[in-house]
Enzyme design. Structure first.
Site, PDB file in Angstrom:
ATOM      1  N   GLY A  16       0.683  -1.248  -0.088  1.00  0.00           N
ATOM      2  CA  GLY A  16      -0.047   0.076  -0.151  1.00  0.00           C
ATOM      3  C   GLY A  16       0.806   1.285  -0.213  1.00  0.00           C
ATOM      4  N   MET A  95      -3.791  -6.937  -7.348  1.00  0.00           N
ATOM      5  CA  MET A  95      -3.364  -7.825  -7.906  1.00  0.00           C
ATOM      6  C   MET A  95      -4.520  -8.952  -8.719  1.00  0.00           C
ATOM      7  SD  MET A  95      -0.232  -7.340  -8.109  1.00  0.00           S
ATOM      8  CE  MET A  95       1.017  -6.127  -7.331  1.00  0.00           C
ATOM      9  N   ASN A 112      -4.770   2.642 -13.252  1.00  0.00           N
ATOM     10  CA  ASN A 112      -3.906   1.811 -12.779  1.00  0.00           C
ATOM     11  C   ASN A 112      -2.576   2.241 -12.809  1.00  0.00           C
ATOM     12  OD1 ASN A 112      -2.838  -0.883 -11.732  1.00  0.00           O
ATOM     13  ND2 ASN A 112      -2.108  -1.299 -13.925  1.00  0.00           N
ATOM     14  N   HIS A 114       1.402   1.050 -13.179  1.00  0.00           N
ATOM     15  CA  HIS A 114       2.171  -0.140 -13.481  1.00  0.00           C
ATOM     16  C   HIS A 114       3.702   0.247 -13.576  1.00  0.00           C
ATOM     17  CE1 HIS A 114       3.095  -3.876 -15.069  1.00  0.00           C
ATOM     18  NE2 HIS A 114       4.086  -3.403 -16.366  1.00  0.00           N
ATOM     19  N   GLU A 182       9.904   5.684  -5.833  1.00  0.00           N
ATOM     20  CA  GLU A 182      10.304   6.558  -5.238  1.00  0.00           C
ATOM     21  C   GLU A 182      10.366   7.936  -6.364  1.00  0.00           C
ATOM     22  OE1 GLU A 182      12.981   5.690  -1.402  1.00  0.00           O
ATOM     23  OE2 GLU A 182      13.921   6.614  -3.518  1.00  0.00           O
ATOM     24  N   ALA A 184       9.144   7.615  -9.606  1.00  0.00           N
ATOM     25  CA  ALA A 184       7.916   7.556 -10.694  1.00  0.00           C
ATOM     26  C   ALA A 184       6.392   7.584  -9.943  1.00  0.00           C
ATOM     27  CB  ALA A 184       8.296   6.802 -11.651  1.00  0.00           C
ATOM     28  N   GLU A 185       6.410   6.343  -9.358  1.00  0.00           N
ATOM     29  CA  GLU A 185       4.931   5.894  -9.024  1.00  0.00           C
ATOM     30  C   GLU A 185       4.324   6.867  -8.042  1.00  0.00           C
ATOM     31  OE1 GLU A 185       4.278   1.663  -8.555  1.00  0.00           O
ATOM     32  OE2 GLU A 185       6.004   1.214  -9.131  1.00  0.00           O
TER      33      GLU A 185
HETATM   34  C1  GAR Z   1       3.459  -1.241  -7.274  1.00  0.00           C
HETATM   35  O1  GAR Z   1       4.991  -1.150  -7.852  1.00  0.00           O
HETATM   36  C2  GAR Z   1       2.773  -1.341  -8.356  1.00  0.00           C
HETATM   37  O2  GAR Z   1       3.014  -0.598  -9.529  1.00  0.00           O
HETATM   38  C3  GAR Z   1       2.818  -2.707  -8.768  1.00  0.00           C
HETATM   39  O3  GAR Z   1       2.823  -3.568  -7.451  1.00  0.00           O
HETATM   40  C4  GAR Z   1       3.426  -2.455  -6.461  1.00  0.00           C
HETATM   41  C5  GAR Z   1       2.595  -2.421  -5.319  1.00  0.00           C
HETATM   42  O4  GAR Z   1       3.114  -1.690  -4.314  1.00  0.00           O
HETATM   43  N1  GAR Z   1       1.618  -3.060  -9.597  1.00  0.00           N
HETATM   44  C6  GAR Z   1       1.742  -4.044 -10.505  1.00  0.00           C
HETATM   45  O5  GAR Z   1       2.435  -4.649 -10.749  1.00  0.00           O
HETATM   46  C7  GAR Z   1       0.309  -4.183 -11.531  1.00  0.00           C
HETATM   47  N2  GAR Z   1       0.603  -4.847 -12.488  1.00  0.00           N
HETATM   48  P1  GAR Z   1       2.162  -0.979  -3.182  1.00  0.00           P
HETATM   49  O6  GAR Z   1       1.253  -1.926  -2.667  1.00  0.00           O
HETATM   50  O7  GAR Z   1       3.186  -0.577  -2.171  1.00  0.00           O
HETATM   51  O8  GAR Z   1       1.550   0.156  -3.646  1.00  0.00           O
END
Ligand code: GAR
Length: 208
Positions: A16, A95, A112, A114, A182, A184-185
């Site tokens: 999360g 997931m 989403n 990715h 850190e 990008a996402e």
């Molecule tokens: C993140 O890196 C997200 O981009 C990836 O799972 C991680 C979840 O981390 N998602 C995928 O791979 C979807 N295809 P988080 O629970 O700490 O946010």
């Protein structure tokens, strides 16, 4: 000053950290056109649930296994989204695959994040650390993250934002994952949430 806010549901399965980035953006006021109104976890033990409890946002668990199949799982999910009046759904490390039946119900209303530069290292089987392990195995020097709308094709919807991140010589999947998060996402996802929420509010204003 806008008083109306788009009701957002965040769907999670694990740590999360992207949910945390959204909660932090809301607290900081950079996410102000939408409000996180519900968190749904596909797992009862996801650490994301601890984060959301601390933030005081309603949360529930909907698991495909406990629901008894895809259709029942999506019916339960839809009922919860409707109960909370959700207008925008954000998959933040969620997931579970969503069927076309579900995605068709929310055109350009599901986002989403990715952890690669789509179309590289995406689609069925590419999730979490596997994405970064594949990028390292292929020897790419630049990877990154993508925020896109969700349709019936895994990682196939319209791309909204992307950011590149360098791969370093000694990277492991874990160090690369952390840098992509850190750099990008955690930046892109709150930006996209604000962008799309503001667009929804704008459209509502035009039609009223
Ligand atoms: C993140 O890196 C997200 O981009 C990836 O799972 C991680 C979840 O981390 N998602 C995928 O791979 C979807 N295809 P988080 O629970 O700490 O946010």
């Amino acid at each position: 000053m806008l008083t109306n806010r788009v009701k957002i549901a965040v769907l999670v399965s694990g740590g999360g950290t992207n949910l945390q980035a959204l909660l932090d953006a809301q607290r900081a006021g950079t996410l102000h056109s939408g409000t996180i109104s519900l968190v749904v976890s596909s797992s009862p033990t996801a650490y994301a649930l601890t984060r959301v409890a601390e933030a005081g946002v309603p949360a529930l668990t909907v698991s495909r296994r406990d629901s008894g199949g895809q259709a029942a799982f999506e019916a339960q999910l839809t009922a919860a989204l409707e109960e909370y009046g959700i207008e925008l759904i954000i998959l933040a490390g969620f997931m579970s695959i969503l069927s076309r039946d579900f995605t068709d119900r929310y055109p350009e209303r599901i986002l989403n994040v990715h952890p690669s530069l789509i179309p590289a290292f995406c689609g069925k089987g590419f999730y979490g650390l596997r994405v970064h392990a594949s990028a390292l195995a292929r020897g790419v020097k630049v990877t990154g993250a993508t925020v896109h709308f969700v349709n019936e094709i895994p990682d196939g919807g319209r791309i909204l934002l992307q950011k590149a991140v360098d791969v370093l010589p000694d990277d492991t999947p874990e160090t690369l994952q952390r840098r992509v998060m850190e750099q990008a996402e955690w930046i892109l996802l709150p930006q996209a949430a604000e962008l799309v929420s503001a667009n929804i509010l704008q459209k509502e204003t035009e039609t009223t």
